[in-house]
Scaffold this motif. Structure first.
Motif, mmCIF file in Angstrom:
data_model
loop_
_atom_site.group_PDB
_atom_site.id
_atom_site.type_symbol
_atom_site.label_atom_id
_atom_site.label_comp_id
_atom_site.label_asym_id
_atom_site.label_seq_id
_atom_site.Cartn_x
_atom_site.Cartn_y
_atom_site.Cartn_z
ATOM 1 N N ASP A 144 -0.997 -4.721 -8.979
ATOM 2 C CA ASP A 144 -1.566 -6.057 -8.768
ATOM 3 C C ASP A 144 -1.366 -6.936 -10.001
ATOM 4 O O ASP A 144 -1.011 -8.112 -9.883
ATOM 5 C CB ASP A 144 -3.055 -5.969 -8.422
ATOM 6 C CG ASP A 144 -3.309 -5.481 -7.006
ATOM 7 O OD1 ASP A 144 -2.375 -5.566 -6.172
ATOM 8 O OD2 ASP A 144 -4.433 -5.017 -6.732
ATOM 9 N N SER A 175 0.828 -1.213 0.000
ATOM 10 C CA SER A 175 0.000 0.000 0.000
ATOM 11 C C SER A 175 0.860 1.259 0.000
ATOM 12 O O SER A 175 0.545 2.238 -0.683
ATOM 13 C CB SER A 175 -0.919 0.023 1.224
ATOM 14 O OG SER A 175 -1.832 -1.034 1.157
ATOM 15 N N TYR A 195 1.752 6.761 -6.708
ATOM 16 C CA TYR A 195 0.641 7.687 -6.959
ATOM 17 C C TYR A 195 1.094 9.140 -6.805
ATOM 18 O O TYR A 195 0.820 9.983 -7.664
ATOM 19 C CB TYR A 195 -0.507 7.365 -5.998
ATOM 20 C CG TYR A 195 -1.582 8.416 -5.933
ATOM 21 C CD1 TYR A 195 -2.421 8.644 -7.014
ATOM 22 C CD2 TYR A 195 -1.753 9.185 -4.782
ATOM 23 C CE1 TYR A 195 -3.408 9.608 -6.953
ATOM 24 C CE2 TYR A 195 -2.738 10.148 -4.710
ATOM 25 C CZ TYR A 195 -3.568 10.360 -5.804
ATOM 26 O OH TYR A 195 -4.537 11.323 -5.740
ATOM 27 N N GLU A 236 -4.245 8.075 -11.591
ATOM 28 C CA GLU A 236 -5.295 7.693 -10.643
ATOM 29 C C GLU A 236 -4.806 6.580 -9.716
ATOM 30 O O GLU A 236 -4.152 5.634 -10.168
ATOM 31 C CB GLU A 236 -6.539 7.210 -11.395
ATOM 32 C CG GLU A 236 -7.247 8.286 -12.174
ATOM 33 C CD GLU A 236 -8.002 9.247 -11.272
ATOM 34 O OE1 GLU A 236 -8.545 8.801 -10.229
ATOM 35 O OE2 GLU A 236 -8.033 10.437 -11.606
ATOM 36 N N LEU A 237 -5.152 6.677 -8.457
ATOM 37 C CA LEU A 237 -4.743 5.680 -7.463
ATOM 38 C C LEU A 237 -5.265 4.294 -7.825
ATOM 39 O O LEU A 237 -4.535 3.306 -7.733
ATOM 40 C CB LEU A 237 -5.223 6.094 -6.071
ATOM 41 C CG LEU A 237 -4.783 5.226 -4.901
ATOM 42 C CD1 LEU A 237 -3.267 5.204 -4.786
ATOM 43 C CD2 LEU A 237 -5.402 5.705 -3.613
ATOM 44 N N LYS A 238 -6.521 4.198 -8.250
ATOM 45 C CA LYS A 238 -7.091 2.885 -8.597
ATOM 46 C C LYS A 238 -6.379 2.272 -9.794
ATOM 47 O O LYS A 238 -6.214 1.057 -9.861
ATOM 48 C CB LYS A 238 -8.591 2.965 -8.835
ATOM 49 C CG LYS A 238 -9.001 3.735 -10.051
ATOM 50 C CD LYS A 238 -10.498 3.716 -10.245
ATOM 51 C CE LYS A 238 -10.785 4.473 -11.549
ATOM 52 N NZ LYS A 238 -12.025 4.096 -12.134
ATOM 53 N N ASP A 239 -5.926 3.104 -10.742
ATOM 54 C CA ASP A 239 -5.188 2.592 -11.896
ATOM 55 C C ASP A 239 -3.834 2.034 -11.472
ATOM 56 O O ASP A 239 -3.417 0.967 -11.929
ATOM 57 C CB ASP A 239 -4.984 3.681 -12.952
ATOM 58 C CG ASP A 239 -6.296 4.130 -13.582
ATOM 59 O OD1 ASP A 239 -7.280 3.359 -13.537
ATOM 60 O OD2 ASP A 239 -6.338 5.261 -14.105
ATOM 61 N N ILE A 296 2.367 1.713 -3.463
ATOM 62 C CA ILE A 296 1.352 2.235 -4.373
ATOM 63 C C ILE A 296 1.129 3.720 -4.115
ATOM 64 O O ILE A 296 1.043 4.521 -5.059
ATOM 65 C CB ILE A 296 0.040 1.426 -4.237
ATOM 66 C CG1 ILE A 296 0.249 0.012 -4.797
ATOM 67 C CG2 ILE A 296 -1.124 2.123 -4.916
ATOM 68 C CD1 ILE A 296 -0.876 -0.955 -4.507
ATOM 69 N N GLU A 297 1.068 4.108 -2.864
ATOM 70 C CA GLU A 297 0.878 5.523 -2.505
ATOM 71 C C GLU A 297 2.039 6.377 -3.005
ATOM 72 O O GLU A 297 1.837 7.475 -3.536
ATOM 73 C CB GLU A 297 0.729 5.658 -0.989
ATOM 74 C CG GLU A 297 0.491 7.070 -0.499
ATOM 75 C CD GLU A 297 -0.841 7.659 -0.946
ATOM 76 O OE1 GLU A 297 -0.897 8.900 -1.092
ATOM 77 O OE2 GLU A 297 -1.805 6.910 -1.147
ATOM 78 N N ARG A 300 -2.989 0.961 -8.484
ATOM 79 C CA ARG A 300 -3.234 -0.258 -7.697
ATOM 80 C C ARG A 300 -3.473 -1.443 -8.635
ATOM 81 O O ARG A 300 -2.924 -2.530 -8.439
ATOM 82 C CB ARG A 300 -4.431 -0.055 -6.765
ATOM 83 C CG ARG A 300 -4.639 -1.195 -5.801
ATOM 84 C CD ARG A 300 -5.749 -0.932 -4.791
ATOM 85 N NE ARG A 300 -5.369 0.115 -3.861
ATOM 86 C CZ ARG A 300 -6.010 1.284 -3.745
ATOM 87 N NH1 ARG A 300 -7.053 1.556 -4.490
ATOM 88 N NH2 ARG A 300 -5.597 2.181 -2.873
ATOM 89 N N GLY A 301 -4.255 -1.244 -9.678
ATOM 90 C CA GLY A 301 -4.539 -2.300 -10.640
ATOM 91 C C GLY A 301 -3.291 -2.741 -11.391
ATOM 92 O O GLY A 301 -3.087 -3.943 -11.612
#
Length: 112
Positions: free
Chosen positions: A31, A9, A16, A22-25, A12-13, A27-28
């Motif tokens: 992953d 996490s 970002y 985008e945070l969701k992008d 990822i932060e 993260r994806g």
């Protein structure tokens, strides 16, 4: 160095904040990247990230007598695979001059 470890996490932060995506992008993508490494290893392939390192599968021999460290119970362990990581040249050079925790701990004890 802060707490001594960084979580997925937190990675990822950091990406970002540096990228502006985008945070969701992010993260994806992270992953998906990790799933691709896992999938390659599952298919008995090495994953080589030039300069960073290589992930590979190694076989470990089982033993008839092993001990469960938590319970002390004698158990048998079958042959199994483990993931091994070998750091690449750039990564080795990056961390080479970082003082080890042992030498830092020893130096602080000697000065007391």
């Amino acid at each position: 160095m802060n707490s001594g470890k960084q979580t997925k996490s937190e990675l990822i932060e950091n990406i970002y904040q540096k990228s502006g995506h985008e945070l969701k992008d992010i993260r994806g993508i992270v992953d998906l990247f990790l799933e691709e490494i896992k999938s390659a290893l599952e298919n008995d392939q090495c994953v080589e990230l030039r300069g960073f390192g290589t992930f590979e599968i190694r076989e470990r021999k089982g033993r008839k007598k092993a001990r469960n460290p938590k319970t002390g119970e004698i158990v048998s362990v079958e042959d199994h695979a483990v993931v091994a990581f070998r750091s690449g040249k750039d990564l080795k050079n990056t961390v080479w001059d970082i003082p080890s925790r042992r030498s830092a701990d020893g130096a602080s004890r000697d000065t007391k």
